[in-house]
Design a protein around this motif. Sequence first.
Motif, PDB file in Angstrom:
ATOM      1  N   ARG A 242       2.881   4.689  -7.873  1.00 34.59           N
ATOM      2  CA  ARG A 242       2.433   5.454  -6.716  1.00 34.59           C
ATOM      3  C   ARG A 242       1.856   4.521  -5.671  1.00 34.59           C
ATOM      4  NH1 ARG A 242      -1.912   8.186  -7.413  1.00 34.59           N
ATOM      5  NH2 ARG A 242      -1.519   9.746  -5.810  1.00 34.59           N
ATOM      6  N   TRP A 243       2.082   4.849  -4.418  1.00 36.65           N
ATOM      7  CA  TRP A 243       1.445   4.132  -3.319  1.00 36.65           C
ATOM      8  C   TRP A 243       1.092   5.152  -2.239  1.00 36.65           C
ATOM      9  CZ3 TRP A 243       6.256   3.214  -5.231  1.00 36.65           C
ATOM     10  CH2 TRP A 243       7.347   3.650  -4.484  1.00 36.65           C
ATOM     11  N   ALA A 244       0.557   4.691  -1.131  1.00 38.47           N
ATOM     12  CA  ALA A 244      -0.027   5.623  -0.165  1.00 38.47           C
ATOM     13  C   ALA A 244      -1.025   6.521  -0.893  1.00 38.47           C
ATOM     14  CB  ALA A 244       1.048   6.433   0.556  1.00 38.47           C
ATOM     15  N   LEU A 245      -1.985   5.888  -1.561  1.00 40.93           N
ATOM     16  CA  LEU A 245      -2.951   6.606  -2.386  1.00 40.93           C
ATOM     17  C   LEU A 245      -3.878   7.469  -1.526  1.00 40.93           C
ATOM     18  CD1 LEU A 245      -3.913   3.646  -4.756  1.00 40.93           C
ATOM     19  CD2 LEU A 245      -2.230   5.454  -5.171  1.00 40.93           C
ATOM     20  N   GLU A 246      -4.427   8.495  -2.144  1.00 44.95           N
ATOM     21  CA  GLU A 246      -5.355   9.355  -1.434  1.00 44.95           C
ATOM     22  C   GLU A 246      -6.570   8.558  -0.961  1.00 44.95           C
ATOM     23  OE1 GLU A 246      -4.000   9.935  -4.303  1.00 44.95           O
ATOM     24  OE2 GLU A 246      -2.807  11.763  -4.061  1.00 44.95           O
ATOM     25  N   GLU A 247      -7.222   9.073   0.074  1.00 47.12           N
ATOM     26  CA  GLU A 247      -8.369   8.351   0.645  1.00 47.12           C
ATOM     27  C   GLU A 247      -9.493   8.150  -0.368  1.00 47.12           C
ATOM     28  OE1 GLU A 247      -7.274  11.313   3.103  1.00 47.12           O
ATOM     29  OE2 GLU A 247      -5.752   9.731   3.084  1.00 47.12           O
ATOM     30  N   ASP A 248      -9.647   9.120  -1.307  1.00 43.40           N
ATOM     31  CA  ASP A 248     -10.752   8.988  -2.256  1.00 43.40           C
ATOM     32  C   ASP A 248     -10.493   7.920  -3.317  1.00 43.40           C
ATOM     33  OD1 ASP A 248      -8.901  10.250  -3.867  1.00 43.40           O
ATOM     34  OD2 ASP A 248     -10.028  12.122  -4.065  1.00 43.40           O
ATOM     35  N   ALA A 249      -9.322   7.259  -3.257  1.00 41.00           N
ATOM     36  CA  ALA A 249      -9.068   6.114  -4.142  1.00 41.00           C
ATOM     37  C   ALA A 249      -9.754   4.856  -3.626  1.00 41.00           C
ATOM     38  CB  ALA A 249      -7.568   5.870  -4.284  1.00 41.00           C
ATOM     39  N   PHE A 250     -10.352   4.943  -2.431  1.00 39.93           N
ATOM     40  CA  PHE A 250     -11.000   3.791  -1.807  1.00 39.93           C
ATOM     41  C   PHE A 250     -12.407   4.177  -1.349  1.00 39.93           C
ATOM     42  CE2 PHE A 250      -6.449   3.606  -0.965  1.00 39.93           C
ATOM     43  CZ  PHE A 250      -6.116   2.345  -1.433  1.00 39.93           C
ATOM     44  N   LYS A 259      -5.224   7.066   6.998  1.00 38.15           N
ATOM     45  CA  LYS A 259      -4.859   8.212   6.171  1.00 38.15           C
ATOM     46  C   LYS A 259      -3.557   7.944   5.420  1.00 38.15           C
ATOM     47  CE  LYS A 259      -8.410  10.562   7.553  1.00 38.15           C
ATOM     48  NZ  LYS A 259      -9.073   9.507   8.348  1.00 38.15           N
ATOM     49  N   PHE A 260      -3.399   8.606   4.277  1.00 49.89           N
ATOM     50  CA  PHE A 260      -2.283   8.245   3.402  1.00 49.89           C
ATOM     51  C   PHE A 260      -0.926   8.513   4.035  1.00 49.89           C
ATOM     52  CE2 PHE A 260      -3.189  12.586   1.692  1.00 49.89           C
ATOM     53  CZ  PHE A 260      -1.933  13.158   1.810  1.00 49.89           C
ATOM     54  N   GLU A 261      -0.815   9.536   4.905  1.00 48.50           N
ATOM     55  CA  GLU A 261       0.468   9.772   5.577  1.00 48.50           C
ATOM     56  C   GLU A 261       0.847   8.602   6.468  1.00 48.50           C
ATOM     57  OE1 GLU A 261      -2.219  11.698   5.777  1.00 48.50           O
ATOM     58  OE2 GLU A 261      -1.757  13.842   5.682  1.00 48.50           O
ATOM     59  N   VAL A 262      -0.143   8.078   7.189  1.00 47.14           N
ATOM     60  CA  VAL A 262       0.085   6.929   8.063  1.00 47.14           C
ATOM     61  C   VAL A 262       0.366   5.681   7.230  1.00 47.14           C
ATOM     62  CG1 VAL A 262      -0.933   5.466   9.863  1.00 47.14           C
ATOM     63  CG2 VAL A 262      -1.392   7.945   9.827  1.00 47.14           C
ATOM     64  N   ARG A 263      -0.399   5.556   6.143  1.00 49.27           N
ATOM     65  CA  ARG A 263      -0.247   4.384   5.281  1.00 49.27           C
ATOM     66  C   ARG A 263       1.142   4.335   4.650  1.00 49.27           C
ATOM     67  NH1 ARG A 263      -3.681   5.047   0.942  1.00 49.27           N
ATOM     68  NH2 ARG A 263      -5.161   5.903   2.445  1.00 49.27           N
ATOM     69  N   GLU A 291      -3.114  -1.911  -0.867  1.00 48.22           N
ATOM     70  CA  GLU A 291      -1.796  -1.374  -1.214  1.00 48.22           C
ATOM     71  C   GLU A 291      -0.721  -2.452  -1.114  1.00 48.22           C
ATOM     72  OE1 GLU A 291      -0.843   2.143  -1.837  1.00 48.22           O
ATOM     73  OE2 GLU A 291      -2.070   3.304  -0.440  1.00 48.22           O
ATOM     74  N   CYS A 292      -0.809  -3.317  -0.115  1.00 48.79           N
ATOM     75  CA  CYS A 292       0.159  -4.414  -0.012  1.00 48.79           C
ATOM     76  C   CYS A 292       0.040  -5.357  -1.203  1.00 48.79           C
ATOM     77  CB  CYS A 292      -0.046  -5.181   1.300  1.00 48.79           C
ATOM     78  SG  CYS A 292       0.462  -4.279   2.788  1.00 48.79           S
ATOM     79  N   ALA A 293      -1.192  -5.620  -1.631  1.00 50.18           N
ATOM     80  CA  ALA A 293      -1.401  -6.483  -2.795  1.00 50.18           C
ATOM     81  C   ALA A 293      -0.875  -5.814  -4.063  1.00 50.18           C
ATOM     82  CB  ALA A 293      -2.881  -6.820  -2.941  1.00 50.18           C
ATOM     83  N   ARG A 294      -1.030  -4.504  -4.180  1.00 53.36           N
ATOM     84  CA  ARG A 294      -0.500  -3.785  -5.350  1.00 53.36           C
ATOM     85  C   ARG A 294       1.018  -3.885  -5.415  1.00 53.36           C
ATOM     86  NH1 ARG A 294      -0.986   1.629  -5.257  1.00 53.36           N
ATOM     87  NH2 ARG A 294      -1.044   1.863  -7.536  1.00 53.36           N
ATOM     88  N   LEU A 337      -5.359 -19.226   9.911  1.00 55.64           N
ATOM     89  CA  LEU A 337      -4.574 -18.610   8.837  1.00 55.64           C
ATOM     90  C   LEU A 337      -3.127 -19.067   8.884  1.00 55.64           C
ATOM     91  CD1 LEU A 337      -5.865 -14.917   9.069  1.00 55.64           C
ATOM     92  CD2 LEU A 337      -6.774 -16.799   7.682  1.00 55.64           C
ATOM     93  N   ASP A 338      -2.492 -19.087   7.727  1.00 56.63           N
ATOM     94  CA  ASP A 338      -1.054 -19.370   7.656  1.00 56.63           C
ATOM     95  C   ASP A 338      -0.281 -18.238   8.317  1.00 56.63           C
ATOM     96  OD1 ASP A 338      -1.547 -21.684   6.300  1.00 56.63           O
ATOM     97  OD2 ASP A 338      -1.046 -20.885   4.322  1.00 56.63           O
ATOM     98  N   ASP A 339       0.874 -18.557   8.889  1.00 50.81           N
ATOM     99  CA  ASP A 339       1.697 -17.533   9.529  1.00 50.81           C
ATOM    100  C   ASP A 339       2.107 -16.471   8.517  1.00 50.81           C
ATOM    101  OD1 ASP A 339       1.530 -18.863  11.906  1.00 50.81           O
ATOM    102  OD2 ASP A 339       3.568 -19.660  11.874  1.00 50.81           O
ATOM    103  N   PRO A 340       1.986 -15.196   8.892  1.00 48.91           N
ATOM    104  CA  PRO A 340       2.310 -14.113   7.968  1.00 48.91           C
ATOM    105  C   PRO A 340       3.777 -13.702   8.060  1.00 48.91           C
ATOM    106  CG  PRO A 340       1.414 -13.197   9.965  1.00 48.91           C
ATOM    107  CD  PRO A 340       1.440 -14.703  10.166  1.00 48.91           C
ATOM    108  N   ASP A 341       4.237 -13.024   7.027  1.00 49.78           N
ATOM    109  CA  ASP A 341       5.537 -12.373   7.108  1.00 49.78           C
ATOM    110  C   ASP A 341       5.417 -11.074   7.891  1.00 49.78           C
ATOM    111  OD1 ASP A 341       7.483 -13.941   5.218  1.00 49.78           O
ATOM    112  OD2 ASP A 341       5.572 -13.831   4.167  1.00 49.78           O
ATOM    113  N   ALA A 342       4.347 -10.338   7.635  1.00 45.25           N
ATOM    114  CA  ALA A 342       4.152  -9.057   8.305  1.00 45.25           C
ATOM    115  C   ALA A 342       2.666  -8.862   8.561  1.00 45.25           C
ATOM    116  CB  ALA A 342       4.705  -7.915   7.461  1.00 45.25           C
ATOM    117  N   VAL A 343       2.359  -8.052   9.594  1.00 46.96           N
ATOM    118  CA  VAL A 343       0.971  -7.809   9.986  1.00 46.96           C
ATOM    119  C   VAL A 343       0.768  -6.320  10.204  1.00 46.96           C
ATOM    120  CG1 VAL A 343      -0.870  -8.351  11.628  1.00 46.96           C
ATOM    121  CG2 VAL A 343       0.933 -10.034  11.189  1.00 46.96           C
ATOM    122  N   PHE A 344      -0.349  -5.810   9.692  1.00 45.70           N
ATOM    123  CA  PHE A 344      -0.800  -4.462  10.032  1.00 45.70           C
ATOM    124  C   PHE A 344      -2.053  -4.594  10.872  1.00 45.70           C
ATOM    125  CE2 PHE A 344      -3.432  -0.688   9.278  1.00 45.70           C
ATOM    126  CZ  PHE A 344      -2.546   0.307   9.692  1.00 45.70           C
TER     127      PHE A 344
END
Length: 434
Positions: A242-250, A259-263, A291-294, A337-344
């Motif tokens: 599972r990903w895009a976890l509910e807010e109460d997971a954090f 919010k999880f829909e946006v995430r 979530e990215c680390a997961r 910082l090292d150059d990223p592949d992606a940024v949020f």
Amino acid sequence: MITVVGTGTAAPSPESLAGAELVVGGRRHLDAAAVPADAERVVLGPLAPALDVIERHHDKGSRVVVLASGDPGFFGIVRVLAERFGAAALDVRPGVSSVAAAFARVGLPWDDAVVVSAHGRELRTAVNACRAHPKVAVLTGPGAGPAELGAALAGAEGGAEEGRRAAAAPSWPVAQFPAPLERVLVVASDLGAGDERVEWVTPAEAAARDWGTAVSVVLSLDERRAIGAVRTVAGPHAAPSRWALEEDAFDHRDSMITKFEVRALALARLGPRLGDLVWDVGSGSGSVAVECARLGAAVVAVEKAADGVERIRANAAAHKVDVQVVHGSAPDALTALDDPDAVFVGGGGGELPGIVAACARRARRGVVVALAALDRVPAVRAALTDAGLDCDGVLLQSSRLAPLPGDVTRLAATNPVFLLWGVRNPAYREGVAQ
């Protein structure tokens, strides 16, 4: 038939070379082997000429022996030979791989290890795997050895303090070690030889030494998690169910969380994966970073609020992932910082367009921006396109089920959020950015 002999941690047996009319291998392999006196020898350098010689002998029906290190089917020459001559033409006799031998020397299982080759490949994938995972084996090569790996990891940790820990082999179980500890590098050289060395060093200590050409493999270990749990599937942990976890997971402050829909859509556009580096700028609670680390990526979370920094660390620990947290304000905090592949980018206020522009110039793949203010959409879009990214976006507005008295349900609307994303145009990056 082409016999491919993995030397493992010892010289190949004379029987494996008997009757060979062509023996191909590295110089040290040939010097250590009992090559028949009348056999042609080819020292491996560039592969193409050696393959041509092998083909000439193979077509004549000559017995060909190819000597390789360890298990030649594990990041080895078997792939090239099978592509050229077909798997049916090969008689592969594997030895013990350098990875298996190195883990054996330190007394650790390795079914849960990530194995990355940096030999003739970009080092950053190995570096990011080491940042994100507790047990990684790196096959090294010229320009991608312990010194280069150590320098990159020491830089990611903000610079390791010399002498911070003794560079000696630990006594398992590792739970005896106080936390937190930086990762340790185990450099295994000349495995199986008389002068074999297995050395425990910090990343900074590795960066400060000249290791020569005898390195067999480098292990990157988080000593607190080096043994790991019993596994069913080998390799890195599978992606979470599972990903895009509910807010109460954090843990978060006053509902200040993506919010999880946006995430969910942000994660789909970021595409975090093993070997990637992702920035989460204006991280807040760190929900996107975690979530990215997961999902396997190495992650840097940038947050200007001190309580936010602690919150991100707590959320990462709660979800058992590694997130490097940088306390500072973007874009200045991004410089080192090292150059990223992606940024949020999830925060920034009035500085948002400038922050997005700084991220977009350095992102290798793309940038995703979440914002609530309609007025900032044109400037953010311009920042993405001016950096050569192809821009798209949506307005996300969802309504969630909510209970009402009397055992009935209503729809409760969440605040609308703009999600913009820019994807790197390869032609722009190759022609201008580089």
